[in-house]
Enzyme design. Structure first.
Site, mmCIF file in Angstrom:
data_model
loop_
_atom_site.group_PDB
_atom_site.id
_atom_site.type_symbol
_atom_site.label_atom_id
_atom_site.label_comp_id
_atom_site.label_asym_id
_atom_site.label_seq_id
_atom_site.Cartn_x
_atom_site.Cartn_y
_atom_site.Cartn_z
ATOM 1 N N THR A 170 -5.305 10.891 5.180
ATOM 2 C CA THR A 170 -4.810 10.204 3.976
ATOM 3 C C THR A 170 -5.995 10.140 2.996
ATOM 4 O OG1 THR A 170 -5.471 8.013 4.742
ATOM 5 C CG2 THR A 170 -3.264 8.726 5.364
ATOM 6 N N ASP B 163 -1.329 -6.693 -6.268
ATOM 7 C CA ASP B 163 -2.638 -6.710 -5.622
ATOM 8 C C ASP B 163 -2.520 -7.718 -4.484
ATOM 9 O OD1 ASP B 163 -5.260 -7.305 -4.825
ATOM 10 O OD2 ASP B 163 -6.054 -6.864 -6.808
ATOM 11 N N SER C 275 -2.453 -1.848 12.148
ATOM 12 C CA SER C 275 -3.822 -2.168 12.565
ATOM 13 C C SER C 275 -4.611 -0.869 12.584
ATOM 14 C CB SER C 275 -3.776 -2.858 13.930
ATOM 15 O OG SER C 275 -5.059 -3.075 14.432
ATOM 16 N N SER D 261 1.424 3.337 -2.433
ATOM 17 C CA SER D 261 1.110 4.388 -3.415
ATOM 18 C C SER D 261 0.479 5.628 -2.790
ATOM 19 C CB SER D 261 0.180 3.817 -4.485
ATOM 20 O OG SER D 261 -0.983 3.282 -3.881
ATOM 21 N N SER D 262 0.057 5.544 -1.532
ATOM 22 C CA SER D 262 -0.518 6.747 -0.903
ATOM 23 C C SER D 262 -0.455 6.645 0.617
ATOM 24 C CB SER D 262 -1.979 6.950 -1.353
ATOM 25 O OG SER D 262 -2.790 5.917 -0.865
ATOM 26 N N GLY D 263 -0.789 7.746 1.278
ATOM 27 C CA GLY D 263 -0.977 7.772 2.720
ATOM 28 C C GLY D 263 0.191 7.239 3.545
ATOM 29 N N TYR E 101 -14.946 -3.564 9.083
ATOM 30 C CA TYR E 101 -13.562 -3.059 9.120
ATOM 31 C C TYR E 101 -12.920 -3.391 10.467
ATOM 32 C CZ TYR E 101 -9.669 0.247 9.280
ATOM 33 O OH TYR E 101 -8.422 0.802 9.428
ATOM 34 N N ALA F 191 -13.720 -5.705 12.532
ATOM 35 C CA ALA F 191 -13.518 -7.163 12.640
ATOM 36 C C ALA F 191 -12.210 -7.551 11.944
ATOM 37 C CB ALA F 191 -14.694 -7.905 12.023
ATOM 38 N N SER F 192 -11.938 -6.947 10.797
ATOM 39 C CA SER F 192 -10.699 -7.284 10.075
ATOM 40 C C SER F 192 -9.480 -6.850 10.884
ATOM 41 C CB SER F 192 -10.689 -6.645 8.675
ATOM 42 O OG SER F 192 -10.445 -5.250 8.728
ATOM 43 N N GLY G 191 0.834 -1.214 0.000
ATOM 44 C CA GLY G 191 0.000 0.000 0.000
ATOM 45 C C GLY G 191 0.860 1.253 0.000
HETATM 46 P P1 NDP Z 1 -4.848 5.114 1.784
HETATM 47 O O1 NDP Z 1 -6.189 4.877 1.188
HETATM 48 O O2 NDP Z 1 -4.188 6.428 1.554
HETATM 49 O O3 NDP Z 1 -3.835 3.962 1.343
HETATM 50 C C1 NDP Z 1 -4.229 2.620 1.265
HETATM 51 C C2 NDP Z 1 -3.215 1.858 0.432
HETATM 52 O O4 NDP Z 1 -3.627 0.501 0.360
HETATM 53 C C3 NDP Z 1 -3.096 2.384 -0.978
HETATM 54 O O5 NDP Z 1 -1.731 2.581 -1.264
HETATM 55 C C4 NDP Z 1 -3.665 1.272 -1.840
HETATM 56 O O6 NDP Z 1 -2.874 1.149 -3.009
HETATM 57 C C5 NDP Z 1 -3.467 0.048 -0.963
HETATM 58 N N1 NDP Z 1 -4.401 -1.018 -1.294
HETATM 59 C C6 NDP Z 1 -5.730 -1.073 -1.065
HETATM 60 N N2 NDP Z 1 -6.234 -2.223 -1.542
HETATM 61 C C7 NDP Z 1 -5.189 -2.908 -2.078
HETATM 62 C C8 NDP Z 1 -5.049 -4.161 -2.726
HETATM 63 N N3 NDP Z 1 -6.084 -4.974 -2.960
HETATM 64 N N4 NDP Z 1 -3.802 -4.556 -3.146
HETATM 65 C C9 NDP Z 1 -2.749 -3.754 -2.943
HETATM 66 N N5 NDP Z 1 -2.813 -2.545 -2.342
HETATM 67 C C10 NDP Z 1 -4.027 -2.140 -1.924
HETATM 68 O O7 NDP Z 1 -5.059 4.855 3.350
HETATM 69 P P2 NDP Z 1 -4.052 4.850 4.599
HETATM 70 O O8 NDP Z 1 -2.686 5.158 4.181
HETATM 71 O O9 NDP Z 1 -4.684 5.673 5.642
HETATM 72 O O10 NDP Z 1 -4.200 3.326 5.054
HETATM 73 C C11 NDP Z 1 -3.096 2.496 5.301
HETATM 74 C C12 NDP Z 1 -3.427 1.533 6.430
HETATM 75 O O11 NDP Z 1 -3.650 2.291 7.626
HETATM 76 C C13 NDP Z 1 -4.662 0.669 6.225
HETATM 77 O O12 NDP Z 1 -4.392 -0.653 6.624
HETATM 78 C C14 NDP Z 1 -5.694 1.305 7.160
HETATM 79 O O13 NDP Z 1 -6.637 0.364 7.616
HETATM 80 C C15 NDP Z 1 -4.809 1.815 8.277
HETATM 81 N N6 NDP Z 1 -5.422 2.877 9.088
HETATM 82 C C16 NDP Z 1 -5.679 4.112 8.546
HETATM 83 C C17 NDP Z 1 -6.281 5.109 9.324
HETATM 84 C C18 NDP Z 1 -6.595 6.471 8.810
HETATM 85 O O14 NDP Z 1 -7.304 7.235 9.488
HETATM 86 N N7 NDP Z 1 -6.092 6.896 7.656
HETATM 87 C C19 NDP Z 1 -6.655 4.836 10.724
HETATM 88 C C20 NDP Z 1 -6.328 3.516 11.181
HETATM 89 C C21 NDP Z 1 -5.734 2.586 10.383
HETATM 90 P P3 NDP Z 1 -3.403 0.898 -4.500
HETATM 91 O O15 NDP Z 1 -4.800 1.412 -4.585
HETATM 92 O O16 NDP Z 1 -2.427 1.608 -5.372
HETATM 93 O O17 NDP Z 1 -3.288 -0.570 -4.649
#
Ligand code: NDP
Length: 271
Positions: free
Chosen positions: A181, A54, A132, A12-14, A146, A148-149, A10
């Site tokens: 994010t 993916d 987490s 690519s962002s956040g 969410y 639960a996961s 993940g």
């Molecule tokens: P973003 O939406 O900014 O980033 C999520 C990342 O997950 C993207 O880079 C996306 O990449 C990747 N992703 C999603 N689905 C898939 C997939 N099937 N295969 C590969 N990559 C995938 O969110 P965050 O940075 O905030 O989230 C990161 C983590 O932090 C998550 O696990 C989230 O549950 C956790 N979190 C976030 C919080 C928040 O408030 N932001 C709070 C608590 C936890 P791409 O689409 O390019 O594949």
């Protein structure tokens, strides 16, 4: 000096992007994984190598780990981070959507853990960082699937920690509270895909208000710093909850007890 090798999902962002960039600035060679390659390519450097991935594709995960080993010969850090939040009332989220939530947030993490562990065991060294959530220890209405996961990730991490510590592998849970994010925007989009009958209107309104507070949240860099700290300190944390709201929520649940905590959540959400 040996250059440490990290794998971030993940990226690519956040949080994943911020972590990739921070680790690279700290001399790690980072394999940055995700599906949006155009974004990952912009991050490419002599320390960041993008890989299309993916996390629901088991064969691609194994191939990516094999590639890391064949090119770098080691893997020191796994940051399991790719995830999304499927919002909606338990009654209304389709089973298909619920399965997707677990495929990415739980089995996506588990596949990577299984793929890197044989190499980390052989090295007798490794750090597995599982991102987490504040909702890994508490649950609130509308976030059931969410949460639960994320509860599942906390349980898997706790079991794995005990299983692999003797092989020199640390398993750390990092539990973010609300972070700015793309996450909340995607949650809004997914909430819109769920058909709720009018009786759930109060819940939907409350969820929208909650997510609307995201612009005031801290940026992903604070989580990236927590990851860097966890992999460089001599005494890694077991579970690091941050910012303060994430820590306080767990303490409040413990101090108030289940019934009063549940009442307080409903009161705050006005449902
Ligand atoms: P973003 O939406 O900014 O980033 C999520 C990342 O997950 C993207 O880079 C996306 O990449 C990747 N992703 C999603 N689905 C898939 C997939 N099937 N295969 C590969 N990559 C995938 O969110 P965050 O940075 O905030 O989230 C990161 C983590 O932090 C998550 O696990 C989230 O549950 C956790 N979190 C976030 C919080 C928040 O408030 N932001 C709070 C608590 C936890 P791409 O689409 O390019 O594949």
């Amino acid at each position: 000096m040996i250059q440490r090798v990290a794998l971030v999902t993940g990226a690519s962002s956040g949080i994943g992007k911020a972590t990739t960039e921070l680790l690279a600035r700290n001399n790690y060679y980072v394999f940055a994984m995700g599906r949006r390659m155009e974004r990952l390519e912009k991050m490419r450097s002599d320390r960041i190598e993008p890989i299309y991935l993916d996390v629901t594709d088991a064969e691609a995960i194994q191939a990516s780990v094999d590639h890391i080993i064949s090119t770098k010969g080691r893997i020191d850090v796994l940051v399991n981070n790719a995830g999304f939040g499927q919002l909606g009332a338990i009654e209304c989220v389709s089973m298909e959507a619920a399965h997707k939530q677990f495929e990415v947030n739980v089995f996506g993490y588990a596949r990577f853990m299984q793929a890197v562990l044989p190499y980390m065991r052989e090295q007798r060294l490794g750090n597995i960082i599982n991102i987490s959530s504040i909702l890994g220890k508490i649950t609130i209405p509308g976030f059931g699937w969410y949460a639960a996961s994320k509860h599942a990730i906390e349980a898997l991490s706790e079991a794995l920690r005990g299983e692999v510590l003797e092989f020199g592998i640390n398993v750390v849970v990092i539990a973010p509270g609300l972070i700015k994010t793309e996450f909340a925007t995607k949650e809004f989009e997914l909430l819109d895909t769920v058909a709720h009958p009018p009786v759930y209107q109060k819940l939907i309104t409350s969820l929208r208000q909650l997510l609307a507070s995201e612009p005031k949240a801290p940026g992903p860099e604070i989580i990236a710093k927590a990851v860097l700290h966890a992999i460089t300190t001599s005494v890694p944390p077991v579970r690091h909850a941050l910012p303060a709201d994430s820590k306080i929520a767990v303490i409040a649940r413990w101090m108030l007890g289940d019934r009063i905590f549940a009442w307080a959540v409903r009161y705050k959400m006005r449902i």
